[in-house]
Design an enzyme around this catalytic site. Structure first.
Site, PDB file in Angstrom:
ATOM      1  N   ASN A 149       3.157   1.017  -4.027  1.00 36.62           N
ATOM      2  CA  ASN A 149       4.287   1.418  -4.856  1.00 36.62           C
ATOM      3  C   ASN A 149       5.448   1.997  -4.055  1.00 36.62           C
ATOM      4  OD1 ASN A 149       1.904   3.184  -4.782  1.00 36.62           O
ATOM      5  ND2 ASN A 149       3.260   4.739  -5.600  1.00 36.62           N
ATOM      6  N   CYS A 324       6.403   9.961  -8.351  1.00 36.51           N
ATOM      7  CA  CYS A 324       5.446  11.018  -8.646  1.00 36.51           C
ATOM      8  C   CYS A 324       5.590  12.206  -7.698  1.00 36.51           C
ATOM      9  CB  CYS A 324       4.031  10.483  -8.555  1.00 36.51           C
ATOM     10  SG  CYS A 324       3.834   8.957  -9.425  1.00 36.51           S
TER      11      CYS A 324
HETATM   12  N1  PLP Z   1      -0.810   2.226  -9.716  1.00 39.42           N
HETATM   13  C1  PLP Z   1       0.348   2.032  -9.070  1.00 39.42           C
HETATM   14  C2  PLP Z   1       0.338   1.300  -7.764  1.00 39.42           C
HETATM   15  C3  PLP Z   1       1.545   2.520  -9.602  1.00 39.42           C
HETATM   16  O1  PLP Z   1       2.678   2.336  -8.932  1.00 39.42           O
HETATM   17  C4  PLP Z   1       1.510   3.217 -10.835  1.00 39.42           C
HETATM   18  C5  PLP Z   1       2.745   3.785 -11.404  1.00 39.42           C
HETATM   19  O2  PLP Z   1       3.694   4.061 -10.699  1.00 39.42           O
HETATM   20  C6  PLP Z   1       0.271   3.375 -11.477  1.00 39.42           C
HETATM   21  C7  PLP Z   1      -0.864   2.873 -10.889  1.00 39.42           C
HETATM   22  C8  PLP Z   1       0.169   4.081 -12.774  1.00 39.42           C
HETATM   23  O3  PLP Z   1       0.673   3.284 -13.817  1.00 39.42           O
HETATM   24  P1  PLP Z   1       1.118   3.973 -15.185  1.00 39.42           P
HETATM   25  O4  PLP Z   1       2.407   4.656 -14.932  1.00 39.42           O
HETATM   26  O5  PLP Z   1       1.259   2.829 -16.140  1.00 39.42           O
HETATM   27  O6  PLP Z   1       0.020   4.887 -15.583  1.00 39.42           O
END
Ligand code: PLP
Length: 393
Positions: A149, A324
């Site tokens: 991400n 985050c």
């Molecule tokens: N996994 C990855 C790689 C992400 O980038 C994110 C969100 O940024 C998530 C999981 C979590 O997804 P959600 O925001 O739909 O809970």
């Protein structure tokens, strides 16, 4: 506003909003109801299930279960995979996972599981030999993301699945949240058992996700209650959101514009590198090994939060590292795992493009950025280092 933060969330596509609209007004029934309206709702849910299955190359739409978000899909996969193999206490993951996986694995370690955290090199790539060496008879689960991400670096999902299957009986979970809608995905000829995705990353609304559960893999339900989703996930189905996710998957499949997005990302990145002396890209720049929309750039000796604030004032939305972390001052664990020096990690900005960005927006950003960086560099306590860098170009 220029929105370059599409890895944080995306705008709902007009086509998606239009598909959802009837389900927010006259089509309001419960798909579990036995009457005509209920049956109509159920049909809509099943159509969406097909659309999700088609986008990710699932062999059968029954392999798709709707959830509330990517985090739920990840948590359910991991908890569920462990619950089905109570005698196995070993998990393999990486040091660069999203919090939805990382924080849960840390918790599981406290609960007595042994967790192997695979490292990455300075390009953000995994060492597959380390994975080979780490697999054991008591490994219950390998959980590895497909696309990072923060950097957009892709892990070789097919190869990892083959290694896991060849050398162990572990289940293989993939956090595909950042990849779906951005690159083509075909799970059919992989050894992926569980694959998480999230609607709001691909122009569906927030509050809807899905989990692919390979036929033959059974997870205990994560949410206990009614018999929705064939008893796999309780809770009244959020039909408008499910329809939105289906429509977004259809849109991604029929009119993907990855090449255009990639062209804009490359223009942004290469011009930043050529005009701003303290800029460096974090993560591999090999086209086949990263997402086409993401560029994580460090502006050495300058504070990322300050860059973000100045870009924000100029009407440009970006993130420092992952969204985050934006409330904390810590540098990102992903960049730390890649051995990015502290003075560069603190100045990292994630530009993540999407289907609605234009050349004009990229050029506006390219016009605004050098002045912002020069102003902040002038105030940096690392003035000697910066002067040397600026003089060397
Ligand atoms: N996994 C990855 C790689 C992400 O980038 C994110 C969100 O940024 C998530 C999981 C979590 O997804 P959600 O925001 O739909 O809970």
């Amino acid at each position: 506003m220029i929105y370059l933060d599409n890895n944080a969330t995306t705008r709902v596509a007009p086509e998606v909003a239009a598909a959802m609209q009837p389900y927010l007004t006259e089509l309001f029934g419960n798909p579990s109801s036995a009457h005509a309206l209920g049956r109509k709702m159920k049909e809509a849910v099943e159509k969406s299930r097909d659309q999700v299955a088609n986008l990710i190359g699932a062999a059968n739409s029954s392999e798709i279960v709707f959830t509330s978000c990517g985090s739920e899909s990840d948590n359910w996969s991991i908890r569920g995979a462990l619950a089905t193999q109570p005698d196995k206490r070993h998990i393999i993951t990486t040091q660069v996972e999203h919090e939805a996986v990382k924080n849960l694995c840390e918790l599981l370690a406290k609960e007595g599981y042994e967790v192997t955290w695979l490292g990455v090199d300075e390009r953000g790539e995994l060492d597959l030999d380390e994975l080979r060496r780490s697999l054991r008879p008591d490994t219950a689960l390998v959980t590895v993301m497909l696309a990072n991400n923060e950097t957009g670096v892709l892990f070789p999902m097919k190869e990892i699945g083959d290694i896991v299957r060849e050398r162990s009986a572990a289940l293989f979970h993939v956090d595909g949240v950042q990849a779906v809608g951005k690159i083509p995905i075909n799970l059919t000829d992989t050894n992926v058992d569980l694959f998480a995705l999230s609607g709001h990353k691909l122009h569906a609304p927030q509050g809807i996700g899905a989990l692919y559960v390979r036929t033959g893999v059974t997870l205990p339900p994560f949410i206990i209650g009614g018999a929705q989703e064939h008893g796999r996930r309780a809770g009244t189905s959020p039909v408008p959101n499910i329809v939105g996710l289906g429509a977004a998957c259809e849109l991604a499949r029929q009119s993907d514009n990855h090449d255009e997005i990639c062209f804009l990302r490359d223009r942004l990145e290469s011009q930043i590198l050529s005009t701003i002396p303290n800029a460096r890209v974090n993560g591999t720049r090999e086209a086949t090994k990263r997402l086409p929309n993401t560029s994580n750039i460090s502006f050495e000796y300058v504070e990322g939060q300050n860059i973000l604030a100045h870009l924000d004032k100029a009407g440009i939305c970006v993130s420092t590292g992952s969204a985050c972390h934006s409330s904390t001052k810590q540098s990102s664990p992903t960049l730390r795992a890649m051995n990015v020096p502290y003075t560069a990690a603190q100045g990292s900005i994630r530009f993540s493009l999407g289907r609605y960005n234009t050349l004009e927006e990229i050029d506006y950003t390219l016009g605004a950025l050098p002045g912002i960086i020069a102003d902040l560099a002038a105030m940096s306590p690392y003035d000697k280092e910066l002067q040397a860098l600026f003089a060397s170009r």
